[in-house]
Motif scaffolding. Structure first.
Motif, short mmCIF file in Angstrom:
data_model
loop_
_atom_site.label_atom_id
_atom_site.label_comp_id
_atom_site.label_asym_id
_atom_site.label_seq_id
_atom_site.Cartn_x
_atom_site.Cartn_y
_atom_site.Cartn_z
N LEU A 147 0.95 -1.26 0.25
CA LEU A 147 -0.31 -0.23 -0.21
C LEU A 147 1.09 1.30 -0.08
CD1 LEU A 147 -3.04 0.64 -0.94
CD2 LEU A 147 -2.92 0.85 2.51
N ASP A 149 3.82 1.59 -1.58
CA ASP A 149 4.07 2.18 -2.86
C ASP A 149 3.08 2.56 -3.87
OD1 ASP A 149 6.29 0.37 -2.21
OD2 ASP A 149 6.58 -1.59 -3.05
N VAL A 150 1.97 1.96 -3.31
CA VAL A 150 0.31 2.87 -4.68
C VAL A 150 0.47 3.93 -4.69
CG1 VAL A 150 -2.01 2.34 -4.55
CG2 VAL A 150 -0.41 0.34 -4.58
N LEU A 151 0.63 4.78 -2.58
CA LEU A 151 0.74 5.38 -2.63
C LEU A 151 1.76 6.74 -2.84
CD1 LEU A 151 -0.74 4.90 1.36
CD2 LEU A 151 -2.35 6.02 -1.09
N ARG A 152 2.65 5.94 -2.25
CA ARG A 152 4.30 6.35 -3.69
C ARG A 152 3.98 7.15 -4.65
NH1 ARG A 152 9.55 4.10 -2.38
NH2 ARG A 152 10.36 5.63 -3.49
N SER A 153 3.60 5.87 -5.46
CA SER A 153 3.86 6.07 -6.82
C SER A 153 2.69 7.04 -7.19
CB SER A 153 3.32 4.60 -7.42
OG SER A 153 2.24 4.14 -7.74
N LEU A 154 1.52 7.27 -6.82
CA LEU A 154 0.28 8.66 -6.82
C LEU A 154 1.01 9.66 -6.94
CD1 LEU A 154 -2.56 6.44 -5.12
CD2 LEU A 154 -2.11 7.08 -7.64
N GLY A 155 2.05 9.91 -6.07
CA GLY A 155 2.86 11.61 -5.59
C GLY A 155 1.70 11.59 -4.22
N ALA A 156 1.55 10.36 -3.58
CA ALA A 156 0.59 11.26 -2.27
C ALA A 156 1.45 11.41 -1.46
CB ALA A 156 -0.28 10.04 -1.75
N ARG A 157 0.80 12.95 -1.09
CA ARG A 157 1.06 13.62 0.47
C ARG A 157 1.43 12.67 1.69
NH1 ARG A 157 -1.84 19.30 0.07
NH2 ARG A 157 -3.07 17.09 -0.17
N ASP A 160 -1.72 13.58 3.55
CA ASP A 160 -2.82 12.41 3.41
C ASP A 160 -2.32 11.14 3.72
OD1 ASP A 160 -4.06 14.64 1.64
OD2 ASP A 160 -3.04 14.95 -0.13
N PRO B 75 9.47 7.85 -8.16
CA PRO B 75 8.12 7.28 -8.55
C PRO B 75 6.92 7.44 -9.87
CG PRO B 75 8.57 7.40 -5.70
CD PRO B 75 9.63 8.76 -6.81
N MET B 81 -1.00 0.20 -9.67
CA MET B 81 -0.44 -1.87 -9.51
C MET B 81 -1.62 -1.94 -8.18
SD MET B 81 3.06 -0.42 -8.08
CE MET B 81 3.27 1.81 -6.87
N VAL B 104 -5.64 10.84 -3.50
CA VAL B 104 -4.35 11.31 -2.97
C VAL B 104 -3.98 11.75 -3.73
CG1 VAL B 104 -4.77 9.74 -1.25
CG2 VAL B 104 -3.25 9.32 -2.47
N ARG B 106 -1.25 12.95 -6.51
CA ARG B 106 -0.80 14.89 -7.44
C ARG B 106 -1.36 15.30 -8.25
NH1 ARG B 106 4.67 14.20 -8.97
NH2 ARG B 106 4.96 13.35 -7.06
#
Ligand SMILES: Nc1ncnc2c1ncn2[C@@H]1O[C@H](COP(=O)(O)OP(=O)(O)OP(=O)(O)O)[C@@H](O)[C@H]1O
Ligand SMILES: [Mg+2]
Lengths: 253, 262
Positions: A147, A149-157, A160, B75, B81, B104, B106
């Motif tokens: 999870l 990884d998913v959030l990082r790749s979305l560019g989540a702050r 958030d 990233p 994914m 979430v 960007r």
């Protein structure tokens, strides 16, 4: 099956009291050593006005200390759980502080604030915030790697991730810790009232034992236990109510 | 075909170049836009690591990864994914779980509230294509494993990624559910035309879904074989019993045997 489960705690409790009563009567144990439950109940009725007044006082002192512990514990737990740096910096301090017997700091609090309510509130606070901090921090820090990884790749702050994943995930840990913390808070208040108090259950029991009114001491212990169980039950209900999702999987299984 | 994903002699070691045996060594591959590629290989050979390199989650020691013509340096937001465990958030409904990336990411978080109705409609229609209509407001624990995996696919696709990375997404499912989801994934891919890299241990799954299959060696992972799958689309469960299909699976089976023995 469920009715048996619901009855079990009542039967166990009543059984314990019956056993205690029988032992006292069978071996004719003197009441200034171990009063029977019936003698404690008699004292409870006889001294009810004093007990009620002091119990009420102890209850409010505990609730104020506990409320401070909840706010402080939640904030500190969020900060330590969110930042590995803060975590590693203050965790040893927290563990060290938690290892100090709180009875040892009551005299210091008395020097600072004088005898009375404030040391009791602060003792309840210092004894009960630790489990809240640890649980909230742990809950925040447990994020599945996938999870993340998913959030990082979305560019989540970070904020958030904290608000939408970390915080909700830590809520079951938070509510579990409240149940522990509330009973500890009662312990803290009573310690302080016993060592340096002029009111409350701790003070009442100390005066009672110094005049050998042991049944009254036991009546006081019972009242404290009942308050602890009652508050525990309230927070257990709140837990089911607010983070029921954490139990649902287990119910189905 | 213009290359969409390109790995050029990529080596990657967890903990940095000096930290011991690389997880991926000297790997090169080229994937066209809209292509469906499967990666197979023995356990621990570096398949998941390969996906982490492509998605920019792990930096390379040497060599370059390029996606859509740009060198990967962090990233990538254009990827979706999904993994072996669905990792749905238990306190959110299925629909809310699918919407999470939009809340979430960007690109979408600022306009999320304003466009919520629009996003919800998109999520509902996506859930419908995978056969989850009627379960939008259910909690994840009320869904079966296969249904959770469908929802997880929807979550991976809701922000319309150009590149879908799947790490053994069906490995935890029973054979029937798995084969059903092959069909679901194939339909989604044919309809939306994203590029897919699928890591799997199931050779039939690789042949059913992929245009091309890469075989990775034991650790450190190198790409040792590349096998096109020239079977017509759409493929069905019937196709899996045809001679061409079975032969391809056998051929891959032999490659894996060699790789494991090496
Ligand atoms: N976070 C990590 N830190 C250090 N080493 C890792 C990490 N993740 C994986 N490795 C190592 O890198 C190698 C490749 O791992 P990877 O997860 O890419 O294998 P895999 O091919 O996906 O295996 P599997 O088929 O079992 O999922 C393994 O030997 C593993 O021990
Ligand atoms: Mg893997």
């Amino acid at each position: 099956m469920t009715t048996r489960l619901k009855l079990a705690p009542w039967i166990a409790t009543i059984g314990l009291f019956v056993f205690w009563e029988l032992v006292c009567r069978l071996f004719s144990i003197p009441e200034f050593v171990l009063p029977a439950p019936s003698q404690a109940m008699a004292a409870l009725i006889e001294f009810w006005p004093a007990i009620w007044q002091n119990a009420f006082y102890t209850f409010w002192v505990t609730m104020v200390g506990f409320a401070m512990a909840v706010v402080f514990g939640l904030v500190l737990g969020l900060v330590t759980g969110a930042s590995a740096l803060v975590y590693s910096a203050i965790y040893p301090l927290l563990v060290g502080f938690n290892s100090i017997p709180k009875v040892a700091i009551v005299p210091v609090l008395v020097v600072w604030f004088g005898i009375g309510t404030i040391p009791a509130v602060l003792t309840a606070f210092t004894i009960s915030f630790f489990p809240i901090v640890v649980n909230v921090a742990t809950g925040l820090a447990t994020l599945e790697p996938e999870l993340r990884d998913v959030l990082r790749s979305l560019g989540a702050r970070k904020v958030d991730i904290l608000l939408k994943v970390g915080l909700p995930r830590s809520m079951p840990y938070f509510f579990a810790s409240l149940k522990v913390a509330i009973t500890l808070a009662f312990v803290g208040t009573v310690i302080s009232e016993t060592v340096a108090g002029n009111a409350g259950m701790g003070h009442l029991m100390l005066s009672a034992s110094s005049s050998f009114r042991v049944p009254l001491v036991f009546a006081g212990l019972l009242v404290i236990a009942v308050m602890g169980v009652g508050m525990y039950a309230i927070f257990a209900l709140a837990e089911r109510r607010f983070v029921g999702w954490a139990f649902r999987g287990a119910d189905a299984a | 075909m213009t290359p969409f994903v390109e790995l050029d002699r990529v080596t990657m070691t967890y903990g940095g170049p000096d930290a011991g045996t690389p997880a991926v060594a000297d790997a090169s591959l080229t994937i066209g836009r809209g292509e469906f590629v499967a990666v197979v290989g023995p356990s621990g050979c570096g398949k998941s690591s390969l996906l982490k390199i492509v998605s920019g989650l792990m930096p390379t020691d040497s060599g370059t990864a390029r996606v859509d013509g740009e060198t990967v340096s962090g990233p990538l937001t254009m990827v979706g994914m999904a993994f072996q465990n669905a990792t749905l958030l238990p306190w959110r409904t299925t629909l809310e779980n699918v919407l999470l990336p939009l809340e979430v990411s960007r690109a979408h978080r600022r306009s999320f509230r304003r466009k919520r109705a629009e996003h919800e409609a998109a999520a509902r229609s996506l859930l419908k294509t995978v056969g989850l209509d009627g379960y939008e407001d259910h909690a994840p624990h009320e869904l079966s494993g296969g249904m959770q995996q469908r929802a997880s696919l929807c979550r991976a696709l809701i922000h319309s990624p150009d590149l879908l990375l799947l790490d053994e997404p069906f490995a935890a499912l029973d054979a029937f559910t798995r084969e059903e989801l092959w069909g679901v994934l194939q339909d989604l891919w044919r309809e939306r035309q994203f590029t897919v890299i699928l890591v799997t241990h199931d050779l039939r799954e690789a042949v059913y879904l992929a245009d091309r299959v890469y075989v990775v060696s034991k650790r450190p992972g190198r790409i040792v074989y590349e096998r096109p799958v020239p079977l017509p689309r759409p493929r069905t469960l019937e196709s899996t019993f045809e001679q061409d299909f079975v032969d391809l699976v056998h051929r891959l089976r032999d490659h894996i045997g060699e790789v494991r023995a090496a």
